[in-house]
Motif scaffolding. Structure first.
Motif, PDB file in Angstrom:
ATOM      1  N   ARG A 113      10.340  13.929  14.558  1.00  6.12           N
ATOM      2  CA  ARG A 113       9.720  14.363  15.715  1.00  6.12           C
ATOM      3  C   ARG A 113      10.416  15.651  16.311  1.00  6.12           C
ATOM      4  O   ARG A 113       9.777  16.533  16.785  1.00  6.12           O
ATOM      5  CB  ARG A 113       9.690  13.293  16.650  1.00  6.12           C
ATOM      6  N   ASN A 114      11.763  15.854  16.004  1.00  6.24           N
ATOM      7  CA  ASN A 114      12.315  17.284  16.253  1.00  6.24           C
ATOM      8  C   ASN A 114      12.634  18.153  15.126  1.00  6.24           C
ATOM      9  O   ASN A 114      13.201  18.923  15.229  1.00  6.24           O
ATOM     10  CB  ASN A 114      13.878  16.646  16.628  1.00  6.24           C
ATOM     11  N   GLY A 115      11.868  17.825  13.952  1.00  2.00           N
ATOM     12  CA  GLY A 115      11.517  18.916  12.921  1.00  2.00           C
ATOM     13  C   GLY A 115      12.618  18.961  12.120  1.00  2.00           C
ATOM     14  O   GLY A 115      12.924  19.961  11.393  1.00  2.00           O
ATOM     15  N   ARG A 116      13.837  18.053  12.320  1.00  2.00           N
ATOM     16  CA  ARG A 116      15.034  18.034  11.482  1.00  2.00           C
ATOM     17  C   ARG A 116      14.815  17.406  10.168  1.00  2.00           C
ATOM     18  O   ARG A 116      13.805  16.630  10.022  1.00  2.00           O
ATOM     19  CB  ARG A 116      16.244  17.335  12.182  1.00  2.00           C
ATOM     20  N   ILE A 117      15.799  17.273   9.208  1.00  3.11           N
ATOM     21  CA  ILE A 117      15.690  16.843   7.961  1.00  3.11           C
ATOM     22  C   ILE A 117      16.816  15.529   8.103  1.00  3.11           C
ATOM     23  O   ILE A 117      17.733  15.564   8.472  1.00  3.11           O
ATOM     24  CB  ILE A 117      16.147  17.748   6.949  1.00  3.11           C
ATOM     25  N   VAL A 118      16.018  14.375   7.573  1.00  2.00           N
ATOM     26  CA  VAL A 118      16.759  12.949   7.460  1.00  2.00           C
ATOM     27  C   VAL A 118      17.951  12.967   6.766  1.00  2.00           C
ATOM     28  O   VAL A 118      17.647  13.764   5.635  1.00  2.00           O
ATOM     29  CB  VAL A 118      15.713  11.733   7.324  1.00  2.00           C
ATOM     30  N   PRO A 119      18.907  12.405   6.873  1.00  2.00           N
ATOM     31  CA  PRO A 119      20.107  12.335   6.293  1.00  2.00           C
ATOM     32  C   PRO A 119      20.050  11.987   4.657  1.00  2.00           C
ATOM     33  O   PRO A 119      19.238  11.071   4.489  1.00  2.00           O
ATOM     34  CB  PRO A 119      20.932  11.475   6.659  1.00  2.00           C
ATOM     35  N   VAL A 120      20.427  12.675   3.972  1.00  2.00           N
ATOM     36  CA  VAL A 120      20.135  12.435   2.452  1.00  2.00           C
ATOM     37  C   VAL A 120      20.536  11.141   1.935  1.00  2.00           C
ATOM     38  O   VAL A 120      19.816  10.467   1.034  1.00  2.00           O
ATOM     39  CB  VAL A 120      20.967  13.545   1.476  1.00  2.00           C
ATOM     40  N   GLU A 121      21.561  10.372   2.627  1.00  2.00           N
ATOM     41  CA  GLU A 121      21.766   9.021   2.083  1.00  2.00           C
ATOM     42  C   GLU A 121      20.512   8.019   2.402  1.00  2.00           C
ATOM     43  O   GLU A 121      20.436   7.031   1.462  1.00  2.00           O
ATOM     44  CB  GLU A 121      23.246   8.609   2.867  1.00  2.00           C
ATOM     45  N   ILE A 122      19.679   8.145   3.321  1.00  5.40           N
ATOM     46  CA  ILE A 122      18.607   7.371   3.668  1.00  5.40           C
ATOM     47  C   ILE A 122      17.619   7.889   2.594  1.00  5.40           C
ATOM     48  O   ILE A 122      16.885   7.077   1.802  1.00  5.40           O
ATOM     49  CB  ILE A 122      18.202   7.487   5.095  1.00  5.40           C
ATOM     50  N   THR A 123      17.141   9.240   2.598  1.00  2.18           N
ATOM     51  CA  THR A 123      16.144   9.713   1.813  1.00  2.18           C
ATOM     52  C   THR A 123      16.246   9.353   0.390  1.00  2.18           C
ATOM     53  O   THR A 123      15.268   8.852  -0.357  1.00  2.18           O
ATOM     54  CB  THR A 123      15.845  11.082   2.033  1.00  2.18           C
ATOM     55  N   CYS A 124      17.423   9.722  -0.221  1.00  2.15           N
ATOM     56  CA  CYS A 124      17.558   9.620  -1.662  1.00  2.15           C
ATOM     57  C   CYS A 124      17.496   8.185  -2.086  1.00  2.15           C
ATOM     58  O   CYS A 124      16.973   7.893  -3.124  1.00  2.15           O
ATOM     59  CB  CYS A 124      19.081   9.985  -1.890  1.00  2.15           C
ATOM     60  N   SER A 125      17.977   7.480  -1.191  1.00  6.88           N
ATOM     61  CA  SER A 125      17.918   5.647  -1.496  1.00  6.88           C
ATOM     62  C   SER A 125      16.580   5.211  -1.534  1.00  6.88           C
ATOM     63  O   SER A 125      16.228   4.473  -2.406  1.00  6.88           O
ATOM     64  CB  SER A 125      18.775   4.989  -0.631  1.00  6.88           C
ATOM     65  N   LEU A 126      15.871   5.833  -0.619  1.00  9.70           N
ATOM     66  CA  LEU A 126      14.315   5.254  -0.485  1.00  9.70           C
ATOM     67  C   LEU A 126      13.653   5.677  -1.551  1.00  9.70           C
ATOM     68  O   LEU A 126      12.816   5.009  -2.455  1.00  9.70           O
ATOM     69  CB  LEU A 126      13.694   5.818   0.719  1.00  9.70           C
ATOM     70  N   ILE A 127      14.052   6.943  -2.028  1.00  6.50           N
ATOM     71  CA  ILE A 127      13.289   7.449  -3.485  1.00  6.50           C
ATOM     72  C   ILE A 127      13.622   6.968  -4.820  1.00  6.50           C
ATOM     73  O   ILE A 127      12.789   6.363  -5.406  1.00  6.50           O
ATOM     74  CB  ILE A 127      13.681   9.141  -3.541  1.00  6.50           C
ATOM     75  N   GLU A 128      14.887   6.495  -4.803  1.00  7.52           N
ATOM     76  CA  GLU A 128      15.449   5.862  -6.138  1.00  7.52           C
ATOM     77  C   GLU A 128      14.978   4.238  -6.177  1.00  7.52           C
ATOM     78  O   GLU A 128      14.414   3.781  -6.980  1.00  7.52           O
ATOM     79  CB  GLU A 128      16.755   5.936  -6.086  1.00  7.52           C
ATOM     80  N   MET A 129      14.879   3.653  -4.786  1.00  7.39           N
ATOM     81  CA  MET A 129      14.361   2.380  -4.958  1.00  7.39           C
ATOM     82  C   MET A 129      12.844   2.221  -5.026  1.00  7.39           C
ATOM     83  O   MET A 129      12.349   1.572  -6.068  1.00  7.39           O
ATOM     84  CB  MET A 129      14.826   1.708  -3.684  1.00  7.39           C
ATOM     85  N   ALA A 130      12.160   3.197  -4.742  1.00  9.12           N
ATOM     86  CA  ALA A 130      10.736   3.378  -5.089  1.00  9.12           C
ATOM     87  C   ALA A 130      10.424   3.813  -6.663  1.00  9.12           C
ATOM     88  O   ALA A 130       9.526   3.210  -7.175  1.00  9.12           O
ATOM     89  CB  ALA A 130       9.988   4.250  -4.158  1.00  9.12           C
ATOM     90  N   MET A 131      11.386   4.460  -7.198  1.00  8.63           N
ATOM     91  CA  MET A 131      11.172   4.764  -8.591  1.00  8.63           C
ATOM     92  C   MET A 131      11.604   3.442  -9.258  1.00  8.63           C
ATOM     93  O   MET A 131      10.558   3.029 -10.231  1.00  8.63           O
ATOM     94  CB  MET A 131      12.364   5.759  -8.936  1.00  8.63           C
ATOM     95  N   LYS A 132      12.552   2.580  -9.029  1.00  6.63           N
ATOM     96  CA  LYS A 132      12.655   1.353  -9.531  1.00  6.63           C
ATOM     97  C   LYS A 132      11.562   0.425  -9.416  1.00  6.63           C
ATOM     98  O   LYS A 132      11.107  -0.315 -10.374  1.00  6.63           O
ATOM     99  CB  LYS A 132      14.047   0.729  -9.102  1.00  6.63           C
ATOM    100  N   LYS A 133      10.945   0.425  -8.467  1.00  4.04           N
ATOM    101  CA  LYS A 133       9.989  -0.462  -8.155  1.00  4.04           C
ATOM    102  C   LYS A 133       8.551  -0.151  -8.968  1.00  4.04           C
ATOM    103  O   LYS A 133       7.964  -1.053  -9.226  1.00  4.04           O
ATOM    104  CB  LYS A 133       9.597  -0.563  -6.706  1.00  4.04           C
ATOM    105  N   SER A 134       8.426   1.114  -9.089  1.00  7.76           N
ATOM    106  CA  SER A 134       7.449   1.549  -9.464  1.00  7.76           C
ATOM    107  C   SER A 134       7.068   1.016 -11.126  1.00  7.76           C
ATOM    108  O   SER A 134       5.821   0.756 -11.463  1.00  7.76           O
ATOM    109  CB  SER A 134       7.090   3.123  -9.641  1.00  7.76           C
ATOM    110  N   GLY A 135       8.105   0.895 -11.671  1.00 12.37           N
ATOM    111  CA  GLY A 135       8.134   0.556 -13.208  1.00 12.37           C
ATOM    112  C   GLY A 135       7.803   1.763 -14.161  1.00 12.37           C
ATOM    113  O   GLY A 135       7.600   1.664 -15.190  1.00 12.37           O
ATOM    114  N   SER A 136       7.427   3.081 -13.686  1.00  9.88           N
ATOM    115  CA  SER A 136       7.218   4.237 -14.377  1.00  9.88           C
ATOM    116  C   SER A 136       8.144   4.883 -14.893  1.00  9.88           C
ATOM    117  O   SER A 136       9.417   4.768 -14.338  1.00  9.88           O
ATOM    118  CB  SER A 136       6.114   5.081 -13.593  1.00  9.88           C
ATOM    119  N   ASN A 137       7.900   6.046 -15.515  1.00 12.23           N
ATOM    120  CA  ASN A 137       9.140   7.111 -16.164  1.00 12.23           C
ATOM    121  C   ASN A 137       8.539   8.547 -15.778  1.00 12.23           C
ATOM    122  O   ASN A 137       9.386   9.144 -16.471  1.00 12.23           O
ATOM    123  CB  ASN A 137       9.215   6.362 -17.549  1.00 12.23           C
ATOM    124  N   LYS A 138       7.525   8.551 -15.093  1.00 10.58           N
ATOM    125  CA  LYS A 138       7.211   9.961 -14.713  1.00 10.58           C
ATOM    126  C   LYS A 138       6.927   9.997 -13.304  1.00 10.58           C
ATOM    127  O   LYS A 138       5.985   9.357 -12.576  1.00 10.58           O
ATOM    128  CB  LYS A 138       5.852  10.279 -15.418  1.00 10.58           C
TER     129      LYS A 138
END
Length: 212
Positions: free
Chosen positions: A75-100
């Motif tokens: 809401r304040n236009g800032r960037i969420v801490p990388v620990e949260i963002t990176c972990s969510l991305i990587e867990m989504a990669m695992k869940k997808s089963g894709s490689n691209k």
């Protein structure tokens, strides 16, 4: 407090014998990243992971201990801490089963970049950075129209957009320059129509070496 989020990430990285192919997708708010990622998914078979969508999903998840922090930060236009963002991305990669993967809206600042390089850079094959370059006036108009159309995004309003563009110019453009120095940036003129933009995107992908 981020240890639990990271616990699922390492298993994904360690269990894969082939490094997943990654394209970072960057550009100003309203540059059309989401629209073009949908086109790339349909035509080239990548899985689209939007950092912003993953954060909003986590924010809206009942009982999430990070929801309030994410909402206030967005809401304040800032960037969420990388620990949260990176972990969510990587867990989504695992869940997808894709490689691209298309990773949309990340890395957006030096903290994101450092976190990615620290946790993931050696475990993926970064193909390139797809940079949608669009005039600010065009981007703002697109965001306001999106907000007026009921986008459901709390940051599609004039006050938040001013903060988001300030963050983009100060934090994200240096990331573009960083990858330019590594000859990894593919520039796309994003000021035209969606079809015009995708023609430029297709040319980039059709000249890309085969993925894993």
């Amino acid at each position: 407090m981020f240890n639990r989020l990271f616990s699922g990430i390492k298993s994904f990285v360690m269990s894969s014998t082939i490094k997943p192919d990654v394209v970072f997708v960057l550009g100003a708010p309203g540059a059309g990243k989401g629209t073009q990622c949908e086109n790339i998914v349909k035509q080239f078979g990548f899985v689209h992971l939007s950092a912003g969508d993953l954060l909003r999903e986590e924010r809206n998840k009942e009982g999430s201990e990070y929801g309030e922090l994410i909402e206030e930060t967005i809401r304040n236009g800032r960037i969420v801490p990388v620990e949260i963002t990176c972990s969510l991305i990587e867990m989504a990669m695992k869940k997808s089963g894709s490689n691209k993967f298309l990773i949309d809206g990340f890395p957006r600042n030096k903290d994101n970049l450092d976190g990615w390089n620290r946790q993931m850079a050696s475990n993926v094959n970064l193909l390139f950075v797809l940079f949608f370059d669009c005039p600010q006036e065009v981007c703002v108009n697109r965001c306001l129209q999106r907000g007026a159309g009921g986008s459901g995004r709390s940051d599609d309003n004039p006050e938040s957009l001013k903060k988001r563009f300030h963050t983009y110019m100060n934090d994200t453009m240096p990331i573009i320059r960083y990858y330019e120095e590594k000859n990894l940036v593919k520039h796309v003129d994003a000021g035209g129509t969606p079809d015009e933009i995708f023609e430029a995107v297709k040319a980039i992908y059709q000249n890309m070496p085969p993925c894993n």
